[in-house]
Design an enzyme around this catalytic site. Structure first.
Site, short mmCIF file in Angstrom:
data_model
loop_
_atom_site.label_atom_id
_atom_site.label_comp_id
_atom_site.label_asym_id
_atom_site.label_seq_id
_atom_site.Cartn_x
_atom_site.Cartn_y
_atom_site.Cartn_z
N TYR A 233 -12.35 5.44 1.30
CA TYR A 233 -13.43 4.94 2.15
C TYR A 233 -13.15 5.38 3.58
O TYR A 233 -12.03 5.67 3.96
CB TYR A 233 -13.53 3.42 2.07
CG TYR A 233 -12.31 2.68 2.58
CD1 TYR A 233 -12.20 2.30 3.91
CD2 TYR A 233 -11.26 2.36 1.72
CE1 TYR A 233 -11.08 1.63 4.38
CE2 TYR A 233 -10.14 1.70 2.18
CZ TYR A 233 -10.05 1.34 3.51
OH TYR A 233 -8.96 0.68 3.98
N LYS B 192 4.05 1.38 -3.83
CA LYS B 192 3.61 0.61 -5.00
C LYS B 192 4.57 0.75 -6.19
O LYS B 192 4.74 -0.20 -6.95
CB LYS B 192 2.20 1.02 -5.40
CG LYS B 192 1.14 0.63 -4.37
CD LYS B 192 -0.26 0.97 -4.85
CE LYS B 192 -1.29 0.54 -3.81
NZ LYS B 192 -2.68 0.80 -4.24
N THR C 264 0.84 -1.19 0.00
CA THR C 264 0.00 0.00 0.00
C THR C 264 0.88 1.24 0.00
O THR C 264 2.12 1.15 -0.07
CB THR C 264 -0.96 -0.02 1.20
OG1 THR C 264 -1.87 1.08 1.10
CG2 THR C 264 -0.20 0.06 2.52
N GLY D 175 -8.34 12.28 -12.01
CA GLY D 175 -6.99 11.98 -11.55
C GLY D 175 -6.21 11.21 -12.59
O GLY D 175 -6.78 10.51 -13.44
#
Length: 700
Positions: free
Chosen positions: A652, A492, A488, A553
């Site tokens: 989230y 990456k 994460t 994005g």
């Protein structure tokens, strides 16, 4: 080798312009990579001059790259005096000069050989080179033709050589027995049975997860498709209920037979009333049997069957198969099901059409559950075509299917017979999620739920890596027995560089979030995009085919989503970013894939979204930018949000993001990225374990 990797770097980074420094005689050294090449245009340029070069085609065979001068910065950025006077530049330039000199020498030799061949063979060796001039030449010539003792010795040597070779050809050389592949199991089919017996069969016909001494009626033999596995078999409530029901039916049948006999006897013995006559019995052909006679015959036949059935042993026989119990039966069955599933999903094709045929593959599985066998500490893969289908394309794709479906993890215990191995392996496979920070990650809870659901024993934890030591952290984890890990933020891109092999999704995304060890190599995949697509289509029930998608994005998250979105065949994908050029650069990388799936691509800045009319609006808006992390609202015009539009945020949290709250006020349907997180975790779990978990219970 260094030149090769420099050229690979240029192609991978898609660089078409690079700064370089002139050495001398047209040789230049690039500023960003340790590569020296020649540019004829700079032959007269002074040493240390800085130039901007446009890179053309790269040849990975000859290890060359074509360059064109775009701009010369005269007098700027000269090399330090110690570097100009040092030997480093001369050595690098010498390598280039040596390569050029070697090529020129090879060309000269080839031309000279061609000229000599055209003038004739007799001129090949010069007389002056092999013999002295003058009167000695005839003597030497006659000496060359001398047939004295030297010639006889040569003849004897030739005869001896022929004899020795003949003897050697008669000797059979075979590999030592130690090199032979030892099979630890008998050559029997592996099936799963739903019962077991205490004793091992004398002559087993198959291998199974438990011993089963077959019996009963063997006429039917065993089924071609085995029953589902059952680890323990005993007479439970269902079997006892069935036995009681059978006994009740037998008792009812005997009672009815008794009533039938009594009724027949009462009919025969009943006296006739005055003036009443018995009806004539119906005739059946020439026998003229009465109904009572026919009933008596049937009663006798039923009675014989009941007597025969009563004499049979009171036991329930589920199968006539004699199976020898082995530890690896369930592992073999799981491997078979994986190969079948992979073959169904990736059915062999040629020219876009499925191809059919029959072939036999011989697959060697070693004790560790890998395809192949061990030799000198190395695993040698062995998938052989024992019987070809006649179509090389089908044979090649069948081998590829087996290789792709191989187990990602070893069996619970080494593959050997029950007698050879009676101690279970209690080790648990370890997995982690690596990030910084990582304490907030929900991945451990998600994978723990997957483990309970699938029965796959594993341990999943969080691992925080220092910002400057990601590679060292994960290599240490793997050296300690780790099987795989998720990656994460912010590692990456580093994970992409660390991987030895990449999936097509990871190559397209330029980032990796799932890694595992296979055949000693680190494999990398990107499951973010497929997780996003599955959450939208499967969980939210919004099909993307033919839809208009707005992707906000152009960073790593958007890159990972592009290829899976294109593969869903939407009508159009609009990529909008604060920096319009970055959006254009990202879209440029997916033009070929978009053409393949007939998808229209458009890129621009966020300020250009206002130019989209209502007719050119969007059906799905996906926020892949960092605005939600910063608590900012992306500048999406109100007319793009409304009824029938899905607003999706990859972020989230406990509360809706600013973007989702605003979209809900405009009337759009909203969803955060929790479903994407669970779906990408399920895809990672499948990469590791070969089992795809059900995400619905986790999302409930």
């Amino acid at each position: 080798m260094e030149r090769y990797w420099c050229l690979r770097w240029i192609k991978q980074e898609n660089r078409n312009k690079l700064m370089a420094t002139v050495l001398k005689d047209g040789a230049v050294r690039f500023a960003e990579i340790p590569l020296v090449t020649r540019v004829p245009e700079l032959a007269q340029a002074s040493r240390g001059t800085q130039v901007l070069l446009e890179l053309g085609a790269t040849d990975e065979i000859s290890l060359e790259v074509s360059c064109r001068v775009l701009e010369i910065f005269a007098g700027e950025g000269e090399l330090p005096e110690e570097e100009l006077e040092g030997d480093a530049g001369d050595e690098e330039m010498a390598e280039v000069s040596a390569e050029a000199a070697a090529e020129a020498a090879a060309e000269d030799v080839a031309e000279q050989a061609a000229e000599d061949g055209a003038e004739g063979a007799p001129q090949a060796p010069s007389a002056d080179a092999v013999a002295p001039s003058g009167d000695d030449a005839p003597a030497d010539a006659s000496a060359a033709r001398d047939t004295g003792p030297g010639t006889a010795t040569l003849a004897k040597a030739l005869v001896l050589s022929v004899v020795v070779h003949a003897v050697l050809l008669m000797v059979r050389i075979a590999a030592p027995e130690v090199f032979e592949i030892k099979r630890s199991d008998p050559q029997l089919d592996v099936v799963l049975v739903n019962s077991k017996s205490a004793e091992k069969p004398r002559n087993p016909t198959v291998l199974a997860q438990a011993n089963l001494d077959g019996g009963g009626d063997h006429d039917a033999q065993r089924a071609t498709t085995p029953l589902p596995a059952q680890t323990e078999s005993k007479d439970g409530d269902l079997i006892k209920l069935t036995q009681r029901r059978l006994e009740q039916l037998e008792e009812e049948q005997r009672r009815l037979m008794t009533q039938s006999r009594e009724a027949a006897q009462s009919v025969r013995s009943q006296p006739l009333k005055p003036g009443e006559q018995r009806a004539d019995a119906p005739t059946r052909g020439q026998d003229e049997r009465t109904s009572t006679d026919e009933m008596a015959r049937l009663e006798a036949e039923i009675g014989r069957n009941l007597e025969h059935y009563a004499k049979r042993p009171k036991r329930m026989q589920l199968t006539a198969t004699s199976a020898q119990g082995v530890d690896y039966a369930q592992y073999y069955d799981r491997l078979r099901r994986k190969i079948e599933a992979r073959g169904t999903s990736d059915f062999p094709q040629k020219n876009g059409k499925p191809i059919y045929g029959q072939l036999i593959l011989v697959i060697n599985v070693n004790r560790q559950g890998k395809l192949g066998y061990n030799r000198d500490g190395y695993n040698i893969e062995s998938i052989d075509v024992a019987k070809s289908s006649g179509d090389p394309a089908l044979d090649r794709q069948a081998v590829a299917i087996v290789r792709a479906a191989r187990a990602r993890r070893p069996p619970a215990r080494p593959l050997m017979t029950a007698e050879q191995n009676s101690t279970p392996d209690t080790t648990i496979d370890r997995y982690v999620v690596v990030g910084n920070p990582v304490s907030h990650s929900r991945s451990p809870a998600i994978h723990a739920a997957f483990s309970r659901q699938t029965g796959e024993a594993l341990q999943y934890e969080r691992l925080e890596a220092p910002l400057d030591a990601f590679a060292d952290t994960v290599r240490r984890f793997l050296a300690e027995g780790g099987h795989g890990f998720n990656v994460t933020t912010p590692f990456k891109l580093e994970a992409y560089d660390l991987a030895d092999r990449l999936t097509p999704r990871a190559e397209a995304a330029g980032a990796v979030n799932t890694m595992w060890i296979e055949d000693g190599l680190i494999h990398g995949d990107n499951t973010d995009g497929i997780g996003l697509v599955r959450d939208i289509q499967d969980n939210l029930d919004v099909l993307l085919e033919g839809r208009r998608i707005l992707l906000l994005g152009a960073g790593g998250a958007a890159m990972g989503a592009m290829l899976p979105l294109i593969e869903c065949r939407p009508a159009r994908i609009v990529v909008a970013n604060r920096t319009a050029q970055k959006a254009s650069d990202m879209v440029e990388q997916f033009v070929e894939a978009a053409d393949q799936y007939n998808v229209e691509l458009w890129a621009g800045g966020l300020d250009a979204l206002g130019a989209l009319s209502d007719d050119e609006g969007c059906d799905v808006i996906i926020n892949a930018s960092a605005s939600s992390l910063q608590g900012e609202l992306p500048p999406v015009p109100d007319h793009l949000l409304g009824q029938g539009v899905l607003a999706y945020d990859m972020m989230y949290g406990a509360k809706p993001t600013v973007f989702l709250a605003y979209a809900a006020k405009c009337g759009a349907t909203t969803s955060d990225g929790l479903g994407m997180l669970v779906e990408q975790a399920a895809e990672a779990f499948y990469n590791w374990r070969g089992v795809r978990p059900n995400t619905a219970p986790v999302l409930a």
